[in-house]
Scaffold this motif. Structure first.
Motif, mmCIF file in Angstrom:
data_model
loop_
_atom_site.group_PDB
_atom_site.id
_atom_site.type_symbol
_atom_site.label_atom_id
_atom_site.label_comp_id
_atom_site.label_asym_id
_atom_site.label_seq_id
_atom_site.Cartn_x
_atom_site.Cartn_y
_atom_site.Cartn_z
ATOM 1 N N LYS A 162 -98.817 56.027 78.305
ATOM 2 C CA LYS A 162 -99.010 54.623 78.668
ATOM 3 C C LYS A 162 -98.985 53.730 77.420
ATOM 4 O O LYS A 162 -98.390 52.649 77.430
ATOM 5 N N ALA A 163 -99.648 54.193 76.363
ATOM 6 C CA ALA A 163 -99.699 53.392 75.131
ATOM 7 C C ALA A 163 -98.318 53.257 74.502
ATOM 8 O O ALA A 163 -97.935 52.185 74.026
ATOM 9 N N ILE A 164 -97.534 54.330 74.497
ATOM 10 C CA ILE A 164 -96.188 54.292 73.925
ATOM 11 C C ILE A 164 -95.292 53.358 74.729
ATOM 12 O O ILE A 164 -94.534 52.553 74.175
ATOM 13 N N GLN A 165 -95.371 53.453 76.041
ATOM 14 C CA GLN A 165 -94.559 52.578 76.889
ATOM 15 C C GLN A 165 -94.964 51.119 76.720
ATOM 16 O O GLN A 165 -94.110 50.222 76.711
ATOM 17 N N SER A 166 -96.281 50.886 76.568
ATOM 18 C CA SER A 166 -96.752 49.514 76.343
ATOM 19 C C SER A 166 -96.247 48.978 75.008
ATOM 20 O O SER A 166 -95.874 47.807 74.897
ATOM 21 N N TRP A 167 -96.233 49.830 73.984
ATOM 22 C CA TRP A 167 -95.759 49.397 72.675
ATOM 23 C C TRP A 167 -94.266 49.104 72.711
ATOM 24 O O TRP A 167 -93.804 48.130 72.100
ATOM 25 N N LYS A 168 -93.522 49.909 73.427
ATOM 26 C CA LYS A 168 -92.085 49.675 73.545
ATOM 27 C C LYS A 168 -91.829 48.338 74.237
ATOM 28 O O LYS A 168 -90.974 47.547 73.801
ATOM 29 N N ALA A 169 -92.578 48.063 75.309
ATOM 30 C CA ALA A 169 -92.433 46.781 76.004
ATOM 31 C C ALA A 169 -92.869 45.624 75.109
ATOM 32 O O ALA A 169 -92.263 44.548 75.113
ATOM 33 N N HIS A 170 -93.910 45.843 74.321
ATOM 34 C CA HIS A 170 -94.397 44.817 73.391
ATOM 35 C C HIS A 170 -93.330 44.468 72.366
ATOM 36 O O HIS A 170 -93.121 43.294 72.040
ATOM 37 N N GLN A 171 -92.626 45.473 71.842
ATOM 38 C CA GLN A 171 -91.568 45.210 70.874
ATOM 39 C C GLN A 171 -90.472 44.334 71.478
ATOM 40 O O GLN A 171 -89.998 43.390 70.846
ATOM 41 N N LEU A 172 -90.081 44.654 72.697
ATOM 42 C CA LEU A 172 -89.025 43.871 73.334
ATOM 43 C C LEU A 172 -89.495 42.443 73.607
ATOM 44 O O LEU A 172 -88.761 41.482 73.374
ATOM 45 N N ARG A 173 -90.726 42.287 74.093
ATOM 46 C CA ARG A 173 -91.253 40.937 74.348
ATOM 47 C C ARG A 173 -91.345 40.136 73.055
ATOM 48 O O ARG A 173 -91.098 38.924 73.047
ATOM 49 N N SER A 174 -91.721 40.797 71.952
ATOM 50 C CA SER A 174 -91.851 40.104 70.674
ATOM 51 C C SER A 174 -90.524 39.512 70.227
ATOM 52 O O SER A 174 -90.467 38.392 69.727
ATOM 53 N N VAL A 175 -89.438 40.285 70.398
ATOM 54 C CA VAL A 175 -88.119 39.795 70.013
ATOM 55 C C VAL A 175 -87.755 38.571 70.843
ATOM 56 O O VAL A 175 -87.252 37.561 70.329
ATOM 57 N N ARG A 176 -88.016 38.651 72.151
ATOM 58 C CA ARG A 176 -87.655 37.536 73.036
ATOM 59 C C ARG A 176 -88.511 36.306 72.748
ATOM 60 O O ARG A 176 -88.012 35.177 72.695
ATOM 61 N N GLN A 177 -89.803 36.497 72.548
ATOM 62 C CA GLN A 177 -90.686 35.360 72.316
ATOM 63 C C GLN A 177 -90.435 34.706 70.958
ATOM 64 O O GLN A 177 -90.643 33.516 70.790
ATOM 65 N N ASP A 178 -89.973 35.488 69.972
ATOM 66 C CA ASP A 178 -89.682 34.906 68.663
ATOM 67 C C ASP A 178 -88.497 33.957 68.735
ATOM 68 O O ASP A 178 -88.355 33.064 67.894
ATOM 69 N N ALA A 179 -87.645 34.138 69.760
ATOM 70 C CA ALA A 179 -86.516 33.213 69.932
ATOM 71 C C ALA A 179 -87.007 31.795 70.208
ATOM 72 O O ALA A 179 -86.348 30.819 69.846
ATOM 73 N N ALA A 180 -88.185 31.657 70.847
ATOM 74 C CA ALA A 180 -88.751 30.328 71.097
ATOM 75 C C ALA A 180 -89.053 29.619 69.783
ATOM 76 O O ALA A 180 -88.861 28.402 69.657
ATOM 77 N N ARG A 181 -89.512 30.377 68.783
ATOM 78 C CA ARG A 181 -89.815 29.774 67.473
ATOM 79 C C ARG A 181 -88.548 29.238 66.819
ATOM 80 O O ARG A 181 -88.542 28.116 66.305
ATOM 81 N N THR A 182 -87.474 30.026 66.831
ATOM 82 C CA THR A 182 -86.242 29.583 66.185
ATOM 83 C C THR A 182 -85.615 28.401 66.920
ATOM 84 O O THR A 182 -85.034 27.513 66.289
ATOM 85 N N VAL A 183 -85.745 28.372 68.265
ATOM 86 C CA VAL A 183 -85.227 27.229 69.028
ATOM 87 C C VAL A 183 -85.995 25.961 68.667
ATOM 88 O O VAL A 183 -85.408 24.887 68.475
ATOM 89 N N CYS A 184 -87.319 26.071 68.576
ATOM 90 C CA CYS A 184 -88.138 24.904 68.214
ATOM 91 C C CYS A 184 -87.822 24.433 66.792
ATOM 92 O O CYS A 184 -87.737 23.228 66.532
ATOM 93 N N LEU A 185 -87.650 25.371 65.854
ATOM 94 C CA LEU A 185 -87.305 24.990 64.479
ATOM 95 C C LEU A 185 -85.969 24.259 64.432
ATOM 96 O O LEU A 185 -85.790 23.315 63.670
#
Length: 615
Positions: free
Chosen positions: A88-111
């Motif tokens: 469960k922890a490994i799967q959560s971390w894998k999902a977290h990595q993918l969400r982090s990449v997608r959410q960081d796109a919001a920062r670059t769009v705002c910049l």
């Protein structure tokens, strides 16, 4: 060979035929068409690196199940439970990595949208400033209440240059809650407008802490325009935690950093009662005059629009306004437009590695984000890249021989007629199995109702800690629970009844709060401080436990001192008495296998050394 899915962030994209890498597929809500992004392609490929991870986890579980004769029943249950929790922890971390990449796109769009009239404000609570004493021990340092520092970093783009200034609000003896955050945000926006009248729009970026991520704060963003003159256009929550490196003000302060000391009496206000269903699952908010559009993941789907009236946003009020003195300051230049050629001052030069360019020996600082090939000659250049730049992700390359080996291995492992090699790291799907839509989305935590056996066990553990003065550590209790036995030596809990340390901590906190509320005159702040101290006192307890036996002498939830006084040690089975003796290092060599008296006598000798027997 390295991590089973090494480079996962590098391969994440908005659109991919591999379900593990397609962020649009992974973050789409299949139950809501407005929060769903339909893929124009099929997910017919699979990633060998991601599949290798799944294979390893499956083989580990199969080994445990097939090796049941090699382990004692309780040990096997413990191993299977640990394996399931690790998966469960490994799967959560894998999902977290993918969400982090997608959410960081919001920062670059705002910049990219910043200009003279638009600012990006990144907010977070820094570590508390704690009063200390000379050579303070770690056990004394934990659990203190101190002065809270809230930092807001404001960035804008003026004449092609990024400019920044930071606001540090120091609030003494107050909780880090939503009302304080709201008033600090209002004060920051108002100060910006008074000194820079051209600013009229703000983007907010925060982490997922509860003081930011709640319905009341979201609804109150509608009021900022009336109170400050600056409208909040977007609020984005980053998936990773902790976005700031704390800077210490000294020698007259730091250029571009402004400090305000806020009295705790004026730092809180009454927040509006707002209910927004599933707000913790929503991470991106875009405001218009009469509605807010929400997304579960950045730019996945058209977004769901919620009207201002539905949120029951109150009329404009001065309730959340406070005034305090803020040190003078202005924006300072932090970066210029990117140049195609390396500069001499270390601010812009880049050298890519792994894409055919020759590595420059003078390049010292590389981007720490996995897969990014940008490198810089000066640390200042790296810092500006991390703050305002965009990573250039290039998957690791392999030579032709490595590629041939991987392809040959894949063809041997798969059916050669159906598994056609498509390139490094990918093969065609042969079994039709793919990750389901929305696999990387956060899910709501389900509440668990404890049964009577679980409640009694935890209550006994908690009460034992109250009696001894050594609070029970939830991690230790969770481990003990997996090996707990009844008086006859049989298992007390099955695998599906095991509890995590977080569940046990929550139960202990509720019990502590309930007991404290029974005492007149205890305030909420005192309760929170007591709970915080309880959570962080394990360091002191471990030292005391290692030095000597403490009263009462206990094994798991069995109080041996009380059982000795009540002459109830004989209720334990011989198997249980053996386990207790082994736990305390009592020598049982030569004991008759079927005589309780010898084991009981040995334990009584141990108990006589306890302070309770000398009273």
């Amino acid at each position: 060979m390295g991590s089973p899915w090494h480079g996962n962030e590098v391969h994440v994209s908005d659109s991919s035929s591999v379900a593990d890498h397609c962020s649009g597929h992974a973050l789409s809500d299949s139950k809501d068409s407005e929060l769903r992004s339909l893929c124009s392609h099929t997910h017919s490929l699979k990633c060998l690196q991601c599949e290798r991870l799944s294979d390893v986890l499956f083989c580990m579980e199969r080994y445990l199940v097939e090796s049941n004769t090699k382990f004692a029943p309780e040990e096997l249950e413990d191993l299977l439970y640990k394996h399931s929790e690790a998966v469960k922890a490994i799967q959560s971390w894998k999902a977290h990595q993918l969400r982090s990449v997608r959410q960081d796109a919001a920062r670059t769009v705002c910049l990219g949208a910043l200009n003279e009239s638009t600012v990006l404000i990144t907010q977070d609570w820094a570590m508390r400033f704690l009063p200390v004493k000379y050579r303070e021990s770690q056990s004394d340092w934990f659990g203190k209440r101190g002065i809270s520092w809230h930092i807001s970093v404001v960035t804008r783009k003026n004449k092609g240059q990024y400019e920044s200034q930071s606001f540090v609000h120091i609030v003494e003896n107050t909780s880090q809650d939503s009302s304080v955050v709201l008033r600090i945000t209002e004060h920051t926006l108002r100060s910006l407008k008074e000194e820079n009248p051209t600013i009229d729009t703000a983007f907010l970026r925060q982490d997922n802490a509860g003081c930011y991520h709640n319905s009341a704060v979201i609804a109150s963003c509608f009021l900022m325009k009336f109170n400050t003159g600056i409208s909040v256009r977007r609020v984005d929550f980053s998936d990773p935690q902790g976005e700031f490196k704390t800077a210490i003000l000294s020698n007259g302060g730091v250029n571009g950093v402004r400090v305000a000391v806020v009295d705790a009496a004026v730092a809180t206000c009454e927040l509006p009662q707002v209910k927004l269903d599933g707000v913790s699952m929503l991470n991106n908010f875009e405001f218009s005059s009469e509605a807010v559009t929400v997304w579960r993941a950045f730019d996945v789907g058209q977004g769901k629009q919620i009207s201002k009236s539905k949120l029951h946003v109150p009329n404009f009020s001065q309730a959340c306004r406070f005034d305090c003195n803020v040190s003078p300051g202005d924006f300072v230049v932090v970066s210029q437009e990117t140049s195609k050629k390396p500069g001499l001052d270390g601010t812009l030069e880049e050298e890519t590695k792994g894409d055919g360019d020759k590595e420059d020996a003078t390049v010292l600082f590389s981007c720490p984000n996995e897969g990014c090939v940008k490198m810089y000659k000066r640390h200042s250049g790296l810092e500006k890249h991390l703050s305002f730049g965009k990573c250039r992700m290039i998957p690791e390359k392999e030579d032709l021989l490595d590629k041939a080996k991987r392809t040959y291995h894949a063809l041997l492992k798969e059916d050669t007629n159906t598994a056609k090699a498509l390139g490094a790291g990918t093969v065609e799907m042969t079994d039709g199995v793919s990750l389901s839509e929305g696999w990387a989305l956060k899910t709501a935590k389900k509440s668990t109702r404890f049964n009577e056996a679980q409640k009694k066990y935890l209550e006994d553990k908690f009460n034992l800690g109250q009696q001894t003065g050594h609070k029970q550590d939830p991690e230790r209790v969770a481990k003990d629970m997996r090996f707990a036995k009844k008086a006859d030596g049989s298992r007390l809990f099955s695998r599906n009844e095991f509890l995590s340390a977080q569940q046990i901590q929550s139960f202990f906190s509720r019990m502590a709060s309930s007991k404290l509320r029974q005492v007149a005159g205890i305030s909420d702040s005192d309760i929170r401080a007591a709970q915080y101290e309880q959570e962080l006192c394990y360091t002191r307890q471990v030292v005391l436990d290692e030095v000597q036996l403490q009263h009462p002498i206990a094994y798991d939830n069995f109080n041996l001192c009380d059982m000795h006084k009540e002459r109830s040690l004989k209720t334990l089975s011989i198997a249980m008495l053996k386990i207790v003796c082994e736990y305390f290092g009592v020598c049982t060599d030569g004991f008759h296998a079927r005589r309780k008296a010898e084991y009981i006598s040995a334990l009584e000798e141990l108990i006589k050394a306890c302070s309770c027997c000398s009273i």
